[in-house]
Design a protein around this motif. Structure first.
Motif, PDB file in Angstrom:
ATOM      1  N   MET A 257      23.848  69.507 -24.331  1.00  0.00           N
ATOM      2  CA  MET A 257      24.799  70.441 -23.728  1.00  0.00           C
ATOM      3  C   MET A 257      26.026  70.582 -24.622  1.00  0.00           C
ATOM      4  O   MET A 257      26.616  69.569 -25.033  1.00  0.00           O
ATOM      5  CB  MET A 257      25.231  69.935 -22.348  1.00  0.00           C
ATOM      6  N   PRO A 258      26.440  71.836 -24.911  1.00  0.00           N
ATOM      7  CA  PRO A 258      27.594  72.046 -25.798  1.00  0.00           C
ATOM      8  C   PRO A 258      28.875  71.399 -25.288  1.00  0.00           C
ATOM      9  O   PRO A 258      29.625  70.811 -26.057  1.00  0.00           O
ATOM     10  CB  PRO A 258      27.718  73.576 -25.852  1.00  0.00           C
TER      11      PRO A 258
ATOM     12  N   ILE B  66      41.759  66.014 -21.853  1.00  0.00           N
ATOM     13  CA  ILE B  66      41.367  66.612 -20.571  1.00  0.00           C
ATOM     14  C   ILE B  66      41.720  68.096 -20.544  1.00  0.00           C
ATOM     15  O   ILE B  66      40.924  68.935 -20.119  1.00  0.00           O
ATOM     16  CB  ILE B  66      42.046  65.867 -19.407  1.00  0.00           C
ATOM     17  N   SER B  67      42.923  68.439 -21.020  1.00  0.00           N
ATOM     18  CA  SER B  67      43.328  69.851 -21.011  1.00  0.00           C
ATOM     19  C   SER B  67      42.464  70.679 -21.941  1.00  0.00           C
ATOM     20  O   SER B  67      42.114  71.823 -21.622  1.00  0.00           O
ATOM     21  CB  SER B  67      44.808  69.972 -21.404  1.00  0.00           C
ATOM     22  N   ASP B  68      42.076  70.123 -23.100  1.00  0.00           N
ATOM     23  CA  ASP B  68      41.209  70.866 -24.024  1.00  0.00           C
ATOM     24  C   ASP B  68      39.848  71.155 -23.409  1.00  0.00           C
ATOM     25  O   ASP B  68      39.311  72.267 -23.536  1.00  0.00           O
ATOM     26  CB  ASP B  68      41.035  70.078 -25.325  1.00  0.00           C
TER      27      ASP B  68
ATOM     28  N   VAL C 111      38.285  74.924 -22.298  1.00  0.00           N
ATOM     29  CA  VAL C 111      36.979  75.451 -22.729  1.00  0.00           C
ATOM     30  C   VAL C 111      36.174  75.929 -21.523  1.00  0.00           C
ATOM     31  O   VAL C 111      35.510  76.976 -21.569  1.00  0.00           O
ATOM     32  CB  VAL C 111      36.206  74.376 -23.517  1.00  0.00           C
ATOM     33  N   LEU C 112      36.237  75.173 -20.422  1.00  0.00           N
ATOM     34  CA  LEU C 112      35.514  75.575 -19.221  1.00  0.00           C
ATOM     35  C   LEU C 112      36.146  76.796 -18.560  1.00  0.00           C
ATOM     36  O   LEU C 112      35.453  77.636 -17.987  1.00  0.00           O
ATOM     37  CB  LEU C 112      35.487  74.407 -18.219  1.00  0.00           C
ATOM     38  N   LEU C 113      37.474  76.890 -18.667  1.00  0.00           N
ATOM     39  CA  LEU C 113      38.191  77.966 -17.995  1.00  0.00           C
ATOM     40  C   LEU C 113      38.091  79.295 -18.723  1.00  0.00           C
ATOM     41  O   LEU C 113      37.916  80.347 -18.109  1.00  0.00           O
ATOM     42  CB  LEU C 113      39.666  77.568 -17.835  1.00  0.00           C
TER      43      LEU C 113
ATOM     44  N   TYR D 191      33.922  76.145 -28.843  1.00  0.00           N
ATOM     45  CA  TYR D 191      33.600  74.734 -29.052  1.00  0.00           C
ATOM     46  C   TYR D 191      33.706  74.459 -30.543  1.00  0.00           C
ATOM     47  O   TYR D 191      33.777  75.364 -31.366  1.00  0.00           O
ATOM     48  CB  TYR D 191      32.153  74.429 -28.626  1.00  0.00           C
ATOM     49  N   GLU D 192      33.687  73.206 -30.883  1.00  0.00           N
ATOM     50  CA  GLU D 192      33.697  72.825 -32.284  1.00  0.00           C
ATOM     51  C   GLU D 192      32.400  73.275 -32.951  1.00  0.00           C
ATOM     52  O   GLU D 192      31.313  72.821 -32.644  1.00  0.00           O
ATOM     53  CB  GLU D 192      33.829  71.312 -32.442  1.00  0.00           C
ATOM     54  N   GLY D 193      32.520  74.238 -33.863  1.00  0.00           N
ATOM     55  CA  GLY D 193      31.369  74.660 -34.666  1.00  0.00           C
ATOM     56  C   GLY D 193      30.540  75.758 -34.053  1.00  0.00           C
ATOM     57  O   GLY D 193      29.617  76.243 -34.653  1.00  0.00           O
TER      58      GLY D 193
END
Length: 342
Positions: free
Chosen positions: A1-2, A323-325, A329-331, A337-339
Motif C-alpha cells: 500500500m502506498p 502525523i500531519s504529513d 496525504v490522505l486529505l 507520496y515519495e516517488g
C-alpha cells in the motif's frame, strides 16, 4: 500500500532527524563554559570541603564528563561503552540528575505522561474551538458573528497566559469550586492510577487546558478564517453555486477541504509550541509537568536532565510533523507520496 510505504519512509526520516537533533542538543547544552559538577567543585574548593570535591570528581569520572565531548555524546546516546558499559538513551538509561541527585527517569517519570495529557487536552481544545469558529466567521464574513469572533480571537492572543490563569483560578474557585493549582489532589501524588485519581486529574485539567489552549485556538481560528475567505473568493465557488449547488454543501465539499490543509499541517508545531510555551503557566499554576523541571535544569546546567527534556520536545515535534504529513496525504490527493502520485 502506498500510504503504508509513505508512513514507513516518514518514520525512517524522523529517526534520522532525531539523531541529528540529539547532536545539536548535546553540543548546545555544552557550549556555556563549565557544567554543574565543575561549578560545584569550584564552590566546594572555595569553602574547603574536600570530601565533597572527591565525590564530585568521582561523579565526573562515573558519567564520563572527563572525556572528550564526542565521546561524552556517544556514551550518552548509547553508541559507545562508558564506565558502566552500554548504558545510554538507546538502552533506556536517561542519565543522572546532579541537581536532584536522582536518575532522570525517576524525576520525569510521572511528569512526562502528565505533560502529554495536558498538551493533548489543549490541542483538542484548540481544534474543537478553532474549527467551528473559523468556518463560521468566514461563512458570515462582515457580520456581527465575524466581528465577535475576531474580537474574541484578538482578546485571546493579547491576554498573557499567566494573567489568564490567575483570573480563571480566582473566579473558577469562587463560583464553580474548581481546585487551585496542580494537576491532581496532593493526596494522589505518587499513588497508582485509579478512578478517584483520574477524576481528580480531569477536574484539575479544566483551567490549564483553557489557559494553554486559548492563544493557540485564537491564532488558528484567524488563520482558518483567512484561508476560507481566500477560497470562497475564487471562481470555482461562484461556478458551483451558479450550477445549483447549495452554499452549505459547496462550503464543506471544496473550500473547507482546501483551507483545512494548513490547519492539519499545524499539528507538527502545535504540540512542542504548547510544551515550551506552557513553562511559565506550569510554574504559575504549580503543574506537575516537565516545564518547571526544564527551567531548573537549564538554570543549574544539569546537562543530562535538560538534554533529555529537550529531546522529548524534539520527539513531539517530529511525531507531530509525521502525523500531519500522513494526514495531509490522505486529505489532499494533490500531495504526492515519495516517488509517486497519491
Amino acid at each position: 500500500m502506498p500510504i503504508l510505504r509513505y508512513a514507513i519512509y516518514r518514520f525512517a526520516t524522523m529517526l534520522l532527524t532525531l539523531l541529528a537533533v540529539s547532536v545539536l542538543v548535546f553540543v548546545i547544552i555544552n557550549l556555556p563554559p563549565g557544567d554543574y559538577l565543575s561549578n560545584q567543585i569550584a564552590e566546594l574548593r572555595a569553602s574547603g570541603q574536600e570530601a565533597g570535591v572527591a565525590k564530585a570528581e568521582f561523579l565526573r569520572t562515573e558519567y564520563a564528563l572527563d572525556r572528550p565531548l564526542w565521546q561524552q555524546y556517544m556514551i550518552w546516546v548509547g553508541f559507545m561503552p562508558g564506565p558502566n558499559g552500554f548504558a545510554g538513551l538507546v538502552q533506556g538509561n536517561f542519565g543522572w540528575s546532579f541537581e536532584f541527585d536522582r536518575p532522570v527517569s525517576e524525576i520525569v517519570g510521572e511528569s512526562l505522561w502528565l505533560t502529554v495529557l495536558v498538551n493533548l487536552a489543549a490541542v483538542l481544545f484548540v481544534y474543537l474551538v478553532a474549527l467551528p469558529l473559523g468556518v463560521l466567521a468566514a461563512a458570515k464574513s462582515k457580520t456581527w458573528v465575524d466581528y465577535t469572533s475576531a474580537f474574541v480571537g484578538y482578546l485571546g492572543l493579547a491576554t498573557p497566559n499567566f494573567l489568564l490563569a490567575l483570573i480563571l483560578f480566582y473566579y473558577g474557585h469562587k463560583y464553580f469550586d474548581l481546585p487551585i493549582g496542580g494537576l491532581m489532589d496532593p493526596a494522589y501524588e505518587g499513588q497508582p492510577m485509579g478512578w478517584e485519581k483520574a477524576k481528580s486529574i480531569l477536574i484539575h485539567l479544566i483551567v490549564p487546558t483553557f489557559v494553554i489552549g486559548t492563544s493557540g485556538a485564537s491564532a488558528m481560528m484567524q488563520r482558518l478564517r483567512a484561508n476560507m475567505l481566500d477560497e470562497l473568493g475564487k471562481p470555482y465557488v461562484e461556478t458551483a453555486i451558479a450550477k445549483g449547488m447549495s452554499p452549505r454543501r459547496m462550503l464543506t465539499k471544496y473550500p473547507l477541504r482546501v483551507a483545512f490543509n494548513p490547519f492539519v499541517a499545524d499539528i507538527g508545531n502545535l504540540l512542542p509550541a504548547m510544551v515550551s510555551g506552557s513553562v511559565l503557566v506550569s510554574v504559575v499554576l504549580g503543574l506537575q509537568t516537565i516545564g518547571p523541571t526544564l527551567l531548573t535544569a537549564l538554570k543549574t546546567q544539569d546537562q543530562f536532565l535538560s538534554a533529555f527534556v529537550l529531546m522529548f520536545v524534539a520527539l513531539l515535534t517530529l511525531m507531530g510533523t509525521m502525523i500531519s504529513d500522513v494526514l495531509l496525504v490522505l486529505l489532499d490527493p494533490r500531495i504526492r507520496y515519495e516517488g509517486r502520485d497519491a
